[in-house]
Design a protein around this motif. Structure first.
Motif, PDB file in Angstrom:
ATOM      1  N   TYR B  38      92.452 131.745 -53.067  1.00 46.02           N
ATOM      2  CA  TYR B  38      90.992 132.334 -53.058  1.00 46.02           C
ATOM      3  C   TYR B  38      89.993 131.122 -53.185  1.00 46.02           C
ATOM      4  CZ  TYR B  38      92.365 136.789 -52.865  1.00 46.02           C
ATOM      5  OH  TYR B  38      92.908 138.362 -52.380  1.00 46.02           O
ATOM      6  N   MET B  39      90.146 129.764 -53.753  1.00 47.54           N
ATOM      7  CA  MET B  39      89.378 128.912 -54.104  1.00 47.54           C
ATOM      8  C   MET B  39      89.188 128.068 -52.755  1.00 47.54           C
ATOM      9  SD  MET B  39      88.206 128.964 -57.017  1.00 47.54           S
ATOM     10  CE  MET B  39      88.200 130.833 -56.869  1.00 47.54           C
ATOM     11  N   ALA B  40      90.100 127.917 -52.077  1.00 44.80           N
ATOM     12  CA  ALA B  40      90.319 126.745 -50.916  1.00 44.80           C
ATOM     13  C   ALA B  40      90.295 127.415 -49.508  1.00 44.80           C
ATOM     14  CB  ALA B  40      91.427 125.888 -50.895  1.00 44.80           C
ATOM     15  N   HIS B  41      90.131 128.553 -49.015  1.00 40.87           N
ATOM     16  CA  HIS B  41      90.283 129.275 -47.960  1.00 40.87           C
ATOM     17  C   HIS B  41      89.175 128.799 -47.004  1.00 40.87           C
ATOM     18  CE1 HIS B  41      87.278 132.194 -48.598  1.00 40.87           C
ATOM     19  NE2 HIS B  41      88.023 132.677 -49.738  1.00 40.87           N
ATOM     20  N   PRO B  42      88.977 128.698 -45.742  1.00 39.40           N
ATOM     21  CA  PRO B  42      88.026 128.382 -45.095  1.00 39.40           C
ATOM     22  C   PRO B  42      86.729 129.383 -45.172  1.00 39.40           C
ATOM     23  CG  PRO B  42      89.767 129.216 -43.803  1.00 39.40           C
ATOM     24  CD  PRO B  42      90.263 129.017 -44.921  1.00 39.40           C
ATOM     25  N   PRO B  43      85.556 128.886 -45.450  1.00 39.22           N
ATOM     26  CA  PRO B  43      84.656 129.773 -45.906  1.00 39.22           C
ATOM     27  C   PRO B  43      84.237 130.687 -44.567  1.00 39.22           C
ATOM     28  CG  PRO B  43      83.690 127.616 -45.845  1.00 39.22           C
ATOM     29  CD  PRO B  43      85.235 127.564 -45.837  1.00 39.22           C
ATOM     30  N   VAL B  44      83.715 131.874 -44.781  1.00 42.29           N
ATOM     31  CA  VAL B  44      82.989 132.441 -43.614  1.00 42.29           C
ATOM     32  C   VAL B  44      81.414 132.269 -43.750  1.00 42.29           C
ATOM     33  CG1 VAL B  44      82.477 134.617 -42.455  1.00 42.29           C
ATOM     34  CG2 VAL B  44      84.772 134.119 -43.547  1.00 42.29           C
ATOM     35  N   PRO B  45      80.799 131.211 -43.170  1.00 42.34           N
ATOM     36  CA  PRO B  45      79.457 131.139 -43.057  1.00 42.34           C
ATOM     37  C   PRO B  45      78.485 132.530 -43.109  1.00 42.34           C
ATOM     38  CG  PRO B  45      80.261 129.875 -41.456  1.00 42.34           C
ATOM     39  CD  PRO B  45      81.236 130.965 -41.772  1.00 42.34           C
ATOM     40  N   ARG B 124      85.114 117.979 -35.245  1.00 45.87           N
ATOM     41  CA  ARG B 124      85.695 117.562 -36.365  1.00 45.87           C
ATOM     42  C   ARG B 124      84.553 117.629 -37.495  1.00 45.87           C
ATOM     43  NH1 ARG B 124      90.729 117.006 -35.751  1.00 45.87           N
ATOM     44  NH2 ARG B 124      90.754 117.456 -37.784  1.00 45.87           N
ATOM     45  N   THR B 125      83.332 117.255 -37.162  1.00 44.40           N
ATOM     46  CA  THR B 125      82.575 117.207 -38.370  1.00 44.40           C
ATOM     47  C   THR B 125      82.061 118.455 -38.988  1.00 44.40           C
ATOM     48  OG1 THR B 125      81.245 115.430 -36.878  1.00 44.40           O
ATOM     49  CG2 THR B 125      80.169 116.045 -38.779  1.00 44.40           C
ATOM     50  N   ASN B 126      82.170 118.424 -40.155  1.00 46.14           N
ATOM     51  CA  ASN B 126      81.926 119.746 -40.822  1.00 46.14           C
ATOM     52  C   ASN B 126      80.645 120.233 -41.322  1.00 46.14           C
ATOM     53  OD1 ASN B 126      82.185 122.118 -42.337  1.00 46.14           O
ATOM     54  ND2 ASN B 126      84.008 121.404 -43.488  1.00 46.14           N
ATOM     55  N   THR B 138      76.517 122.258 -32.958  1.00 46.98           N
ATOM     56  CA  THR B 138      75.774 121.459 -32.074  1.00 46.98           C
ATOM     57  C   THR B 138      75.217 122.396 -30.986  1.00 46.98           C
ATOM     58  OG1 THR B 138      77.577 120.821 -30.904  1.00 46.98           O
ATOM     59  CG2 THR B 138      77.278 119.313 -32.721  1.00 46.98           C
ATOM     60  N   ARG B 139      74.339 121.655 -30.301  1.00 43.99           N
ATOM     61  CA  ARG B 139      73.863 122.348 -29.061  1.00 43.99           C
ATOM     62  C   ARG B 139      74.974 122.730 -28.123  1.00 43.99           C
ATOM     63  NH1 ARG B 139      69.004 123.457 -28.162  1.00 43.99           N
ATOM     64  NH2 ARG B 139      68.106 121.741 -29.772  1.00 43.99           N
ATOM     65  N   ALA B 140      76.060 121.778 -27.841  1.00 45.91           N
ATOM     66  CA  ALA B 140      76.967 122.058 -27.014  1.00 45.91           C
ATOM     67  C   ALA B 140      78.013 123.138 -27.464  1.00 45.91           C
ATOM     68  CB  ALA B 140      77.781 120.700 -26.758  1.00 45.91           C
ATOM     69  N   GLN B 141      78.091 123.004 -28.729  1.00 51.53           N
ATOM     70  CA  GLN B 141      78.949 123.972 -29.267  1.00 51.53           C
ATOM     71  C   GLN B 141      78.689 125.515 -29.124  1.00 51.53           C
ATOM     72  OE1 GLN B 141      79.634 122.264 -33.087  1.00 51.53           O
ATOM     73  NE2 GLN B 141      81.886 122.612 -32.970  1.00 51.53           N
ATOM     74  N   ALA B 142      77.199 125.445 -29.485  1.00 48.92           N
ATOM     75  CA  ALA B 142      76.504 126.877 -29.386  1.00 48.92           C
ATOM     76  C   ALA B 142      76.379 127.060 -27.979  1.00 48.92           C
ATOM     77  CB  ALA B 142      75.112 126.590 -29.718  1.00 48.92           C
ATOM     78  N   THR B 143      76.306 126.418 -27.068  1.00 45.92           N
ATOM     79  CA  THR B 143      76.409 126.827 -25.681  1.00 45.92           C
ATOM     80  C   THR B 143      77.747 127.316 -25.250  1.00 45.92           C
ATOM     81  OG1 THR B 143      74.953 124.940 -25.169  1.00 45.92           O
ATOM     82  CG2 THR B 143      75.975 125.899 -23.135  1.00 45.92           C
ATOM     83  N   ALA B 144      78.662 126.736 -25.756  1.00 47.96           N
ATOM     84  CA  ALA B 144      80.035 127.127 -25.560  1.00 47.96           C
ATOM     85  C   ALA B 144      80.245 128.373 -25.971  1.00 47.96           C
ATOM     86  CB  ALA B 144      81.219 126.074 -26.279  1.00 47.96           C
ATOM     87  N   PHE B 145      79.969 128.800 -27.237  1.00 46.46           N
ATOM     88  CA  PHE B 145      79.868 130.175 -27.844  1.00 46.46           C
ATOM     89  C   PHE B 145      79.280 131.307 -26.868  1.00 46.46           C
ATOM     90  CE2 PHE B 145      78.258 133.569 -30.390  1.00 46.46           C
ATOM     91  CZ  PHE B 145      79.415 134.231 -30.910  1.00 46.46           C
ATOM     92  N   ARG B 146      77.998 130.710 -26.272  1.00 44.76           N
ATOM     93  CA  ARG B 146      77.167 131.802 -25.540  1.00 44.76           C
ATOM     94  C   ARG B 146      77.921 131.992 -24.199  1.00 44.76           C
ATOM     95  NH1 ARG B 146      72.303 129.161 -27.694  1.00 44.76           N
ATOM     96  NH2 ARG B 146      71.619 130.229 -29.417  1.00 44.76           N
ATOM     97  N   ARG B 147      78.653 131.117 -23.741  1.00 39.06           N
ATOM     98  CA  ARG B 147      79.732 131.286 -22.486  1.00 39.06           C
ATOM     99  C   ARG B 147      80.601 131.990 -22.674  1.00 39.06           C
ATOM    100  NH1 ARG B 147      79.462 125.449 -19.444  1.00 39.06           N
ATOM    101  NH2 ARG B 147      76.885 125.133 -19.469  1.00 39.06           N
ATOM    102  N   LEU B 148      81.396 131.809 -24.012  1.00 43.32           N
ATOM    103  CA  LEU B 148      82.755 132.150 -23.963  1.00 43.32           C
ATOM    104  C   LEU B 148      82.342 133.851 -24.467  1.00 43.32           C
ATOM    105  CD1 LEU B 148      84.633 129.434 -25.656  1.00 43.32           C
ATOM    106  CD2 LEU B 148      85.133 130.579 -23.639  1.00 43.32           C
ATOM    107  N   ALA B 191      89.626 123.147 -36.799  1.00 47.05           N
ATOM    108  CA  ALA B 191      89.068 121.812 -35.945  1.00 47.05           C
ATOM    109  C   ALA B 191      88.311 121.239 -37.175  1.00 47.05           C
ATOM    110  CB  ALA B 191      88.474 121.873 -34.640  1.00 47.05           C
ATOM    111  N   ALA B 192      87.414 121.580 -37.757  1.00 44.24           N
ATOM    112  CA  ALA B 192      86.356 121.062 -38.783  1.00 44.24           C
ATOM    113  C   ALA B 192      87.160 120.403 -40.091  1.00 44.24           C
ATOM    114  CB  ALA B 192      85.323 122.141 -39.251  1.00 44.24           C
ATOM    115  N   ASP B 193      86.994 119.287 -40.334  1.00 44.66           N
ATOM    116  CA  ASP B 193      87.639 118.583 -41.538  1.00 44.66           C
ATOM    117  C   ASP B 193      87.207 119.463 -42.806  1.00 44.66           C
ATOM    118  OD1 ASP B 193      88.804 116.592 -40.166  1.00 44.66           O
ATOM    119  OD2 ASP B 193      87.131 115.182 -40.104  1.00 44.66           O
ATOM    120  N   ARG B 194      88.219 119.716 -43.547  1.00 49.32           N
ATOM    121  CA  ARG B 194      88.167 120.319 -44.805  1.00 49.32           C
ATOM    122  C   ARG B 194      87.342 119.324 -45.774  1.00 49.32           C
ATOM    123  NH1 ARG B 194      91.124 123.853 -47.976  1.00 49.32           N
ATOM    124  NH2 ARG B 194      92.444 124.768 -46.502  1.00 49.32           N
ATOM    125  N   PRO B 195      86.300 119.568 -46.476  1.00 44.03           N
ATOM    126  CA  PRO B 195      85.818 118.638 -47.090  1.00 44.03           C
ATOM    127  C   PRO B 195      86.531 117.660 -48.109  1.00 44.03           C
ATOM    128  CG  PRO B 195      84.779 121.096 -47.459  1.00 44.03           C
ATOM    129  CD  PRO B 195      86.046 121.188 -46.781  1.00 44.03           C
TER     130      PRO B 195
END
Lengths: 186, 778
Positions: B38-45, B124-126, B138-148, B191-195
């Motif tokens: 519960y302390m260390a699961h990946p957060p849902v933004p 990789r950048t969190n 990032t803009r490219a990641q956002a584009t990827a989401f919109r296309r997927l 893919a994003a690095d754990r803090p």
């Protein structure tokens, strides 16, 4: 040789190896299983008798033809006077030990493991047969024939003593348990 | 009075202390790991935004998308974080690959190193801000989401059945957007690095060079360490056993000369007679389970065509699969429940009144749950029930815990009722026994079954996926691998005591040794399922280490159990009535064998983190699943049924031949299934995964290629033998049980229910009552 035949032949060969590993392991567990009853006792095969942990000898006493066992028995007065009797036997007629007459796979459990091992060999041959229908290059056929020979050899080896050995499991006769049968059949 | 006659503990008290210590330590650590989950699961933004601040999706979208994924039965089609079914893709890996390709395309030419590096940096950048709970793509990641979003919308609303899903599976635009958001979130966590670390929330799973996902140091080091632990542990254990093994005290005693009571002579209690209906239901469910399994398997051999019929229109792959895995649990559990009801009066020597009515009520409730589950799954997969309705009455959708919440709650209550039923019978016997002796162990092991099944209720479809996976595996691993195993051991040991195969002290020692050895590794070893589902590295470290430690007792105890289970077959005493349970004990022999092969070898094959890293969600898991679930629990359930049915069917009606056919067909069919298809298929898939990539190994294109389709067809002979020779005869035998249930009824059982010890001089069997009676009849 095509890659497919190479992989198929390797896997089929591995199955034969696995069959024999299984054979060794299951015979081992079966020996362990027999030791549940005989641990602490040593068998002297030169004179065909057992020696108990306290040094008493158990000599052949009966041949059980139905179950294909030899029964060995210690002298009752020695056992009845023994300090360890409560950990050894309930019987007042002396401790008894049995030894199967036939070598592995002489029991129902033995036959089970042997048939599983045989299934692996049959599967190996089946894979070879399927590959025969798909590949006809000279090298492929040579490899497949080689493996098929191995399968036949392994199979006949495993099958030989399986056919000779009975399951040694008393068949329940139809009258067993008929004691309370309602005479008129429904 | 009860206190005065209470029987003392039969073996050393040190056993109880050891069990308490091991179990307490195990659950203390598991409690800590629950806290860490519960302390260390990946957060849902709360919000995921593009660089301009426009919202791409919110936490509600992810949660809703997860419910869409589960309630439509998609976890029984593909997987997320590697967990689920294996026909469809892993959606974490799938989204990650597609998004990475799009991002890289945006940054430059396919050969450009700079573009590749920039893609890696993007993923990789969190960019999650833990104070505002906002994740910035990032803009490219956002584009990827919109296309997927349109890509996945097209995939799931496909009007054809070419993927094995029903046509137009999901058409609601919001649902499709949110489903993509859920995939995007799992891919981000992958893919994003754990803090504070240089690996992702999922320990860099899935393997994906495009975002620089490769095995972490933890994955490699803990694989090596657990392998060394395993080798060292086995060495130490065998040395210790060689040195002190004989003191365990079960060796060398002579088997008493017994006269078995012939099945027809054993009077049954009303509740015992009622169990014949349980076994009939069990066998029917078993047969249905093999049919739906065959249908699910056919999708892999030929996805578009079921012998000229488009099966996915009515029975899409995910419906077949969810029925297959749920029925596997149901028919096995039915057998266990029935065997518990059957054995209890033999242990207590009595049965209170109206127990049979309770048994029938329980069976009725079970039928309601099973048919409710079957219908609900159908309605859920076909989208008739949506959202909360699907969750409560359709399909929760967690693999193995797919059933709707209402049925899950009812099943938990039913299991509690079952424990109460056992308590009614055993009450007086328990009062006269030390709490460490066999009757108590039987009762306590039964108590653990509803307790750990109910843990599954903690997994709710809208919660963080990492936490739901954590609780799901409490059921899948702890319930199945530990507490069913425990109940099994107690029940088999008790059967052996009742049959005079072993004495009570020995059985008790075996049970305690089993609890200690399984619990040392098994409790914490639960974590070997969640290496890559968003848990911190300590789950992987402890899971790998302790589940490797679990293999130490497995190699030892399964070889030992393999030998122990063969004891029943060695009928060497001169009984006037031959041992009546030939096929029941043979099923136990096969349990010993499959436990070693399916659970031990095939299980360890996929257990090391480094293997699991490439292997998770492939046919090697299915190989382990089938060999262990059917091999151990299935064979056991059949063995228990054979044992009980032998007394339920009048002796002259007992179909010895069909029992024999059933035994051989189930075992040979299963061996063929594993060795002809599942194992080689899994090895090829593992090779593909390491060589070409995990994404490629899970692609439908690979699964249905020529070689794999051939391998899938290879299993056909085995499956035919299994179904026609195994499941059909089992149903026939169970039908005889309800058609001709024995008539002799009693509420009090004699002390020596199943055998009497013969103490005649020379051991010559005297003419027993039954032999005399037989003589009269003949």
């Amino acid at each position: 040789m095509t890659a497919e035949v190479a992989i198929a032949v390797s896997y089929a060969a591995a199955l034969v190896v696995a069959a024999f590993v299984l054979e060794l392991l299951s015979a081992h567990t079966h020996r362990r299983s027999l030791r549940f009853r005989t641990a602490g006792f040593t068998y002297d095969d030169r004179h065909d008798h057992w020696v108990c942990p306290e040094g008493e000898q158990l000599w052949p006493h009966e041949l059980d033809r139905e179950r294909r066992l030899v029964r060995y028995r210690a002298r009752p007065h020695v056992c009845n006077a023994c300090d360890l009797k409560h950990r050894c036997t309930d019987s007042d007629e002396g401790r008894e030990i049995v030894r199967p007459l036939d070598p592995w796979p002489h029991s129902e459990a033995g036959r089970f493991h042997r048939v599983i091992a045989l299934t692996l060999v049959v599967l190996s041959a089946f894979i070879v047969a399927v590959e025969f229908t798909r590949n006809h290059a000279a090298l492929d056929v040579a490899a497949l024939v080689g493996l098929l020979t191995l399968d036949v050899l392994a199979g006949s080896l495993l099958l030989r003593d399986l056919r000779l050995r009975p399951a040694n499991f008393p068949e329940p006769a139809p009258w067993h348990g008929a004691g309370f049968r309602v005479p008129s059949r429904r | 009075m009860a206190a005065a006659t209470r029987r003392d503990f039969l073996i050393s008290k040190a056993w109880i202390q050891a069990v308490v210590l091991v179990v307490l330590c195990g659950f203390f650590v598991l409690g800590l790991l629950a806290y860490r989950t519960y302390m260390a699961h990946p957060p849902v933004p709360t919000r995921v935004v593009d660089p301009s601040g426009a919202t791409l999706f919110t936490s509600d979208d992810v949660s809703h998308g997860q419910r869409v994924f589960l309630n439509n039965g998609l976890m029984e089609y593909g997987s997320a974080f590697g967990h689920g079914a294996y026909l469809g893709p892993d959606y974490t890996a799938d989204y990650l690959r597609r998004a990475a390709n799009i991002v890289r395309g945006i940054y430059g030419a396919p050969q450009s190193d700079a573009a590749a590096r920039r893609t890696i940096r993007d993923f990789r950048t969190n960019r999650y801000d833990s104070s505002t709970h906002v994740l910035r793509f990032t803009r490219a990641q956002a584009t990827a989401f919109r296309r997927l979003v349109p890509y996945y919308s097209g995939f799931f609303s496909d009007p054809t059945t070419e993927h094995g899903l029903k046509p137009d599976a999901i058409t609601d635009r919001d649902a499709l957007h949110d489903l993509t958001a859920f995939f995007a979130w799992t891919a981000w966590a992958a893919a994003a690095d754990r803090p504070g670390h240089d690996y992702s929330y999922t320990n860099n799973w899935p393997p994906e060079p495009r975002v620089d996902n490769r095995p972490t140091a933890n994955v490699v080091v803990w694989s090596v360490l657990s392998l060394i632990t395993l080798l060292g542990g086995i060495g130490i254990l065998f040395a210790a056993f060689g040195r002190w093994g004989s003191r365990l005290g079960w060796h060398g005693r002579e088997q008493a000369t017994l006269s078995f009571r012939a099945p027809g002579d054993v009077a049954l209690t009303p509740a015992q007679r009622a169990t014949s209906w349980f076994f009939f239901v069990m066998a029917a469910l078993f047969l249905i389970q093999t049919f739906v399994g065959a249908a699910a398997q056919h999708y892999r051999a030929d996805i578009a065509d079921f012998f000229g019929f488009d099966l996915a229109q009515v029975f899409p792959y995910n419906l077949m699969r969810t029925w297959h895995v749920q029925l596997a649990i149901f028919w096995v559990a039915t057998s266990f429940v029935a065997a518990g009801i059957f054995l209890a009066p033999m242990i207590a020597r009595r049965e209170p009144k109206h127990q049979d009515k309770l048994a029938f009520a329980l069976l009725g409730a079970l039928a309601v749950v099973v048919f409710g589950m079957l219908i609900g799954s159908y309605l859920g997969v076909h989208g008739v029930l949506q959202n909360a309705a699907s969750n409560w009455f359709g399909l929760q959708g967690f693999e193995y815990l797919d059933l709707a919440r209402i049925w899950q709650i009812l099943l938990s209550i039913g299991l509690v009722v079952w424990v109460v039923m056992l308590w009614r019978v055993l009450r007086t016997r328990l009062a006269t026994e030390h709490p460490g002796n066999m009757p108590w162990l039987f009762f306590l092991a039964a108590c653990a079954i509803p307790a750990f099944y109910a843990v599954g209720l903690l997994a709710r479809t809208g919660d963080n996926f990492t936490t739901t996976e954590f609780w799901r595996f409490w059921v899948v691993h702890l319930w199945v691998e530990d507490f069913l195993e425990l109940f099994t051991t107690v029940m088999v040991a008790y059967m052996f005591v009742l049959l005079g195969v072993v004495r009570e002290r020995i059985a008790l020692t075996v049970v305690f040794l089993d609890i200690v050895l399984y619990s040392v590794g098994g409790v914490i070893g639960t974590m070997h399922h969640v290496y890559f589902s968003g848990e911190p590295a300590e789950h992987m470290a402890l899971g790998a280490f302790f589940s490797a430690a679990e293999v130490i007792p497995l190699t030892f105890l399964t070889v030992e159990a393999w030998s122990f289970l063969q004891l029943g077959v060695q009928q060497e005493s001169r009984s006037s009535v031959p041992f009546p349970h030939r096929w029941a004990v043979m099923f136990l022999v096969s349990v010993g064998f499959w436990n070693f092969l399916g659970a031990g070898i095939f299980g360890f094959l996929i257990n090391l983190p480094i293997v699991s890293y490439y292997e998770i969600g492939t046919a090697l898991t299915a190989n382990h699943g089938h060999a262990a679930m059917m091999g151990v629990y299935g064979m056991l359930a059949l063995g228990l049924a054979m044992f009980c049915l032998r007394y339920l069917i009048p002796a002259e009606r007992w179909p010895e031949r069909w029992a024999k056919i059933c035994f051989w067909s189930t075992n040979l069919g299963l061996a063929w299934m594993c060795f002809a298809t599942l194992l080689p298929l899994g090895l090829l898939q593992l090779y593909q995964s390491v060589d070409k990539g995990y994404f490629e190994a899970r692609e439908l294109k690979f699964l249905t290629n020529h070689t794999n389709a051939l391998l899938e067809w290879l299993r056909l002979p085995g499956d035919v033998v299994f179904i026609t020779g195994g499941a059909v005869p089992a149903l026939y035998i169970a039908w005889l049980g309800i058609r001709y249930t024995v008539d002799r009824v009693t509420l009090d059982e004699p002390d020596d229910i199943l055998f009497t010890v013969v103490r005649e001089p020379e051991g010559v069997p005297r003419a027993g009552a039954d032999e005399a009676a037989a003589a009269r009849l003949v």
